[in-house]
Design a protein around this motif. Structure first.
Motif, PDB file in Angstrom:
ATOM      1  N   ARG A 474     -37.597 -19.275  50.942  1.00  0.00           N
ATOM      2  CA  ARG A 474     -38.322 -18.654  49.836  1.00  0.00           C
ATOM      3  C   ARG A 474     -38.071 -19.412  48.539  1.00  0.00           C
ATOM      4  N   GLU A 475     -39.169 -19.631  47.787  1.00  0.00           N
ATOM      5  CA  GLU A 475     -39.072 -20.130  46.417  1.00  0.00           C
ATOM      6  C   GLU A 475     -39.634 -19.056  45.496  1.00  0.00           C
ATOM      7  N   ASN A 476     -38.881 -18.725  44.451  1.00  0.00           N
ATOM      8  CA  ASN A 476     -39.236 -17.600  43.597  1.00  0.00           C
ATOM      9  C   ASN A 476     -39.102 -18.013  42.139  1.00  0.00           C
ATOM     10  N   SER A 477     -40.173 -17.852  41.385  1.00  0.00           N
ATOM     11  CA  SER A 477     -40.116 -18.137  39.948  1.00  0.00           C
ATOM     12  C   SER A 477     -40.815 -17.018  39.196  1.00  0.00           C
ATOM     13  N   SER A 478     -40.261 -16.645  38.043  1.00  0.00           N
ATOM     14  CA  SER A 478     -40.861 -15.566  37.260  1.00  0.00           C
ATOM     15  C   SER A 478     -40.387 -15.640  35.821  1.00  0.00           C
ATOM     16  N   THR A 479     -41.197 -15.059  34.943  1.00  0.00           N
ATOM     17  CA  THR A 479     -40.844 -14.887  33.538  1.00  0.00           C
ATOM     18  C   THR A 479     -41.004 -13.414  33.205  1.00  0.00           C
ATOM     19  N   THR A 480     -39.932 -12.814  32.677  1.00  0.00           N
ATOM     20  CA  THR A 480     -39.943 -11.389  32.352  1.00  0.00           C
ATOM     21  C   THR A 480     -39.602 -11.203  30.881  1.00  0.00           C
ATOM     22  N   ASN A 481     -40.444 -10.461  30.183  1.00  0.00           N
ATOM     23  CA  ASN A 481     -40.210 -10.123  28.786  1.00  0.00           C
ATOM     24  C   ASN A 481     -39.719  -8.683  28.692  1.00  0.00           C
ATOM     25  N   TYR A 482     -38.693  -8.459  27.880  1.00  0.00           N
ATOM     26  CA  TYR A 482     -38.128  -7.132  27.700  1.00  0.00           C
ATOM     27  C   TYR A 482     -38.376  -6.664  26.265  1.00  0.00           C
ATOM     28  N   PHE A 483     -38.596  -5.363  26.114  1.00  0.00           N
ATOM     29  CA  PHE A 483     -38.997  -4.800  24.829  1.00  0.00           C
ATOM     30  C   PHE A 483     -38.004  -3.726  24.394  1.00  0.00           C
ATOM     31  N   GLU A 484     -37.813  -3.603  23.084  1.00  0.00           N
ATOM     32  CA  GLU A 484     -37.002  -2.567  22.485  1.00  0.00           C
ATOM     33  C   GLU A 484     -37.870  -1.797  21.507  1.00  0.00           C
ATOM     34  N   ASN A 485     -38.113  -0.497  21.813  1.00  0.00           N
ATOM     35  CA  ASN A 485     -39.009   0.331  20.983  1.00  0.00           C
ATOM     36  C   ASN A 485     -40.388  -0.294  20.858  1.00  0.00           C
ATOM     37  N   GLY A 486     -40.866  -0.890  21.960  1.00  0.00           N
ATOM     38  CA  GLY A 486     -42.206  -1.475  21.980  1.00  0.00           C
ATOM     39  C   GLY A 486     -42.293  -2.874  21.439  1.00  0.00           C
ATOM     40  N   THR A 487     -41.188  -3.445  20.933  1.00  0.00           N
ATOM     41  CA  THR A 487     -41.197  -4.794  20.373  1.00  0.00           C
ATOM     42  C   THR A 487     -40.411  -5.726  21.282  1.00  0.00           C
ATOM     43  N   GLN A 488     -40.979  -6.926  21.538  1.00  0.00           N
ATOM     44  CA  GLN A 488     -40.315  -7.855  22.432  1.00  0.00           C
ATOM     45  C   GLN A 488     -38.939  -8.213  21.908  1.00  0.00           C
ATOM     46  N   ASP A 489     -37.940  -8.115  22.841  1.00  0.00           N
ATOM     47  CA  ASP A 489     -36.553  -8.315  22.441  1.00  0.00           C
ATOM     48  C   ASP A 489     -35.952  -9.553  23.070  1.00  0.00           C
TER      49      ASP A 489
END
Length: 941
Positions: A474-489
């Motif tokens: 398996r090859e796995n790549s991803s980009t995940t954005n996390y938010f604090e109170n609706g704003t990207q953190d």
């Protein structure tokens, strides 16, 4: 060595003092002077009519008994369409050539006389038997079309059920056909060769021999062929081209039957999502939904648990090529062979829109939406063989080797968004996974059965071995954005590669000895040892590491080498009482299980577990009359965790849904209760079924889930960002369910219609642990259905079916996630052959979904139609123009209710197309000329 030879000689061949004789004979139809296939011959004690021994007549009506003690007996013979025959027989020498002539039965009801051959449904012990000629279908109909008209049998999305239980095996004249593949037989055999359909609980070969259940019964369907239709060549060839999109569908089904010798070939190639037999999923990849991110065992409408085989059409748009052969024959007088081989290749383009509502706490929850696409190439090889050897009059050997191999290549991409109850962003994900996997399974079973000269005294041993080997890259790549109170953190990037190798082997046996206690009681002593080894080696490499150690990117947190050994020993006894109307069995066993878990990488760790259990069982069958019976059974069971559940390695292929195993999982212990009541009224042609099932388990293997409300570092070092999930199997208490089903079918003779109605309900409780709280997911299901089908003529065939499903899910935490939804389906089919040449058929389905997510509540209509014309003298050739999805409205919606979320899934499907198809039907039968089939004999008044 001499001691062992002497011991086995004394054990199995020491002659008894009582003088015994053999009986060989034939059961024949008095009118047709031909053998009666499948007749039941029973020898009864002349004094008290107690059971002595029984047998089933072969294809030509022949039967034989060995080791009958000197004395006077009744010989009782039973067969469908015939009067019971009783013959008094004195046995004081070997009897050869005994001829038992049977007479066609006629039932007189007042002034109405009905030929027994017109009987629609009969209850013969545990077997429900349908007379095929009582149900009119088109000349070119398949067995699947035929059984769909029979009360208590349903066919939905390729899954066949009888009285609510899934059919797991199909045989022809009692012989295996394409292994355990139900779809192959029903789709590829023509209805007009069928005389009877028999539905029964099929026991293991060892249980059939001993007459005492070992708990391995499966629901089975036997196709009894008509006299004269079991010798000949029949099948069909077809080819079609469709527009738009260069669509095609070509295939063939060819059968050569000559009594016990049967050869069949099926093949198909198309790009319109059609398949005529099933594929075996040994890698656990072809049923994955939503990018493999599901959070627990599903309990919901629209998803069937089909164990090894998936027979329903899968979501997506598929191109498939498949071929299979089946051969069975009897070699001489002592050997019999059955074998089948399959090959499947498919390429599926799948896209899904998913809406998921998670249970988090009493006051909060999470909403997750996902778009998932995949392109999957999958192939299967499957080989099933069975050899039966009658070594002599006392010994029989059965050898059953099986082999299957699967390869799977898959590229998938996922975009997902998680929001809180106020619709504020928590995280979003964009990622892709490339999988390349292959695996094989091999097994062999050797069953030796020995019967002593004393009736019902037997010894048998069944020894089997299994081997499996699976590899996945398996090859796995991803980009995940996390938010604090609706704003990207923050942002997290993953770029991983992994190799996983899983293999194992196992050996198990069952030794059984049965002994008659008196004329009606028997006992069994058995011992069942087993030993299995499983090894799992997963290595994950993190390509984001800037300065790898010694040039190696190995991530020890995501890597693990784990071995499991399981040793089971079970010893027990059963007692069986068999009278004319009563069949009772009681059993009790002791089972010791030792589970040895060893982790050797990244750190050494051993977890050894031992379990001791008492396993009671019982079953009672009571026949009130020949067509009225009741059965109730109970069995305790254990379930060991799988190596996937035990291997303590983190899988973060989806960073929003991280999972791991649990090496300290304990054995699940449970109880199953099952019962049914059958009533077949011959004079009315009606059948009535009631079925109940229940299950409860302690140490139920469920899920413990942590849904992070803030960034969290777990004890094993796993980083869990806000809104992400972490799942791990756990043993929990509180699991139970109960289900009930009622079915009633009868003919409306004046209108020449069949009416089948059914109603069922089920209630289940599934525990899960969510953020250290126990959630009990309680689901109520109520369903009902009715089918009206024609019985007018083979040239005019129609059916209208309506089903209703209501589901109500209640959770002990996050009450706002409680949900109820409705699914209704109305289906109408119409087939008309005008002047035996012009063919018109159409079908229409209306599906209503209510109570789902807002975007999924809708009314979907699907309309297909075709017109064709039959050519040639015998009307073997048909040219057909068909339109699929005339309204261009085809859709696929599924709701899944699990113990931690509710999910709605919409998948892509094939939409409107036009196809021109040519079909050639081959029907060439030989052998004796027979009388008109039963369905052509009208009732006399």
């Amino acid at each position: 060595m001499r001691f062992y030879i002497l011991f086995f000689t004394l054990l199995f061949y020491f002659p008894l003092l009582a003088q015994t004789f053999s009986i060989k004979g034939t059961v024949v139809d008095q009118k047709r002077t031909e053998g009666v296939f499948n007749a039941k011959i029973t020898i009864l004690n002349l004094v008290d009519s107690s059971f002595v021994i029984g047998a089933i007549a072969d294809f030509d009506g022949n039967f034989s008994f060995d080791s009958i003690e000197k004395g006077n007996y009744f010989i009782k013979v039973q067969a469908t369409e015939f009067e019971d025959l009783f013959v008094r027989q004195n046995v004081d020498q070997n009897i050869v050539g005994l001829r038992l002539e049977m007479t066609n039965m006629v039932i007189d009801i007042g002034e109405i006389v009905i030929d027994a051959v017109a009987v629609r449904v009969e209850q013969k012990g545990d077997t429900t038997q349908y007379n095929a000629d009582s149900y009119k279908v088109n000349p070119d109909a398949s067995v699947e079309d035929l059984i769909g008209k029979m009360p208590g049998i349903t066919v939905e999305n390729g899954v066949v059920k009888s009285q609510g239980e899934q059919i797991k095996k199909v045989t022809i004249d009692g012989e295996d056909f394409f292994g355990d593949d139900v779809s192959a037989a029903l789709k590829n055999l023509p209805a007009d060769i069928v005389s009877k359909i028999q539905v029964f609980d099929n026991a293991s070969d060892q249980s059939k021999f001993t007459g005492i259940s070992d708990g391995n019964e499966v629901k089975a369907l036997n196709i009894v062929t008509k006299p004269g239709k079991n010798k000949g060549q029949f099948g069909k060839f077809y080819a079609g081209y469709g527009y738009p999109g260069n669509l095609y569908n070509v295939g063939a089904s060819i059968n050569y039957f000559k009594g016990v010798r049967k050869f069949s070939f099926v093949g198909m190639s198309n790009n319109i999502n059609q398949q005529n037999f099933s594929s075996e999923d040994i890698l656990g990849v072809t049923a994955v939904s939503g990018g493999g991110q599901s959070g627990g065992p599903g309990r919901g409408y629209g998803r069937e648990e089909t164990e090894n085989f998936m027979v329903s059409q899968q979501s997506g748009i598929s191109t498939s090529h498949s071929a299979g052969v089946n051969y069975s024959d009897k070699w001489g007088t002592k050997a019999k062979f059955t074998g089948s081989y399959f090959f499947n290749w498919s390429k599926t383009d799948n896209s899904q829109d998913i809406e998921r509502d998670y249970f988090v706490s009493d006051t909060s929850g999470q909403l997750y939406s996902e778009n998932f696409t995949s392109l999957t190439t999958n192939y299967n090889h499957r080989l099933n063989l069975k050899f039966d050897f009658d070594l002599d009059s006392s010994n029989r050997l059965t050898v059953t080797p099986k082999f299957s191999m699967q390869g799977n290549d898959r590229f998938q991409s996922t975009t997902g968004l998680t929001q809180d109850n106020n619709l504020l962003f928590i995280n979003n994900l964009a990622g892709s996974i490339l999988n390349d996997g292959n695996g094989l399974n091999a097994s062999n079973s050797v069953l030796w059965m020995h019967k002593f000269k004393k009736p019902r005294r037997t010894f048998s041993t069944n020894i089997s071995g299994t081997f499996n080997d699976k590899y996945n890259f398996r090859e796995n790549s991803s980009t995940t954005n996390y938010f604090e109170n609706g704003t990207q953190d923050s942002t997290s990037i993953i770029d991983l590669g992994s190799n996983q190798l899983t293999n194992g082997y196992g050996v198990n046996a069952r030794f059984s000895y049965t002994e008659p206690l008196d004329s009606v009681w028997s006992t069994e002593l058995f011992y069942a040892p087993s030993y299995s080894v499983s090894k799992a080696d997963k290595r994950t490499y993190d390509y984001m590491v800037i300065s790898p150690t010694d040039g190696v990117y190995l991530d020890t947190l995501l890597s693990n080498v784990f071995d499991n050994r399981t040793i089971d020993n079970e010893i027990g006894t059963s007692f069986k009482l068999k009278k004319q109307k009563l069949d009772l069995s009681l059993g009790l066993s002791y089972k010791n299980s030792i589970i040895l878990n060893e982790q050797t990488f990244p750190v050494g760790r051993n977890v050894d577990l031992m379990f001791n259990n008492i396993l009671p069982s019982g079953r009672i069958n009571y026949k009130f009359t020949k067509s009225n019976s009741f059965m109730l059974g109970y069995r305790a069971y254990t379930r060991n965790p799988t190596i996937d559940q035990l291997q303590n390695v983190v899988d973060n292929s989806n960073p929003l849904s991280v999972s791991t195993g649990n090496s300290e999982l304990k054995q699940q212990y449970g109880h199953r209760l099952f019962g049914r009541y059958n009533l077949a009224q011959l004079e009315k042609g009606s059948v009535f079924f009631v079925q109940i099932n229940g299950e409860a388990a302690s140490k139920y293997i469920s899920n413990s889930s942590l849904i992070a409300t803030s960034d969290t570092i777990l004890a094993d070092g796993t980083r869990l960002a806000q809104g992400s999930q972490y799942r791990r199997p756990e043993n929990l208490s509180g699991f139970w369910n109960a289900r009930g089903l009622v079915t009633y079918g009868f003919p409306i003779k004046k209108l020449k219609l069949n009416l089948n109605v059914s109603a069922g309900t089920g209630y289940g409780v599934v525990p899960a642990q969510i953020n250290n709280q126990i959630n009990l997911s309680k689901t109520l299901n109520v369903n009902a259905g009715t089918t009206v089908s024609s019985n007018i003529s083979e040239f005019l065939d129609f059916a209208v079916n309506y089903t209703f499903n209501y589901n109500n899910a209640v959770n002990s935490i996050q009450q706002q996630a409680n949900n109820q939804f409705f699914v209704q389906n109305l289906t109408a089919k119409f087939n008309w052959i005008i002047k035996e040449r012009l063919v018109i058929n159409t079908n229409f389905t209306l599906s209503s979904y209510a109570g789902l997510s807002t975007d999924f509540n809708r009314l979907i209509s699907l309309w297909n139609a075709a017109i064709g014309y039959k050519f040639l003298k015998e009307k073997q050739m048909e040219v057909r123009l068909s339109v699929f999805d005339i309204l261009n409205n085809n859709n696929s919606i599924t709701r899944n209710v699990t113990n931690i979320y509710i999910e709605d899934v919409e998948s892509n499907v094939v939409n409107r197309y036009v196809m021109l198809t040519a079909v050639y039907n081959l029907k060439k039968f030989g052998g004796k000329k027979v009388d008109s089939p039963a369905g052509e004999q009208s009732e006399k008044r």
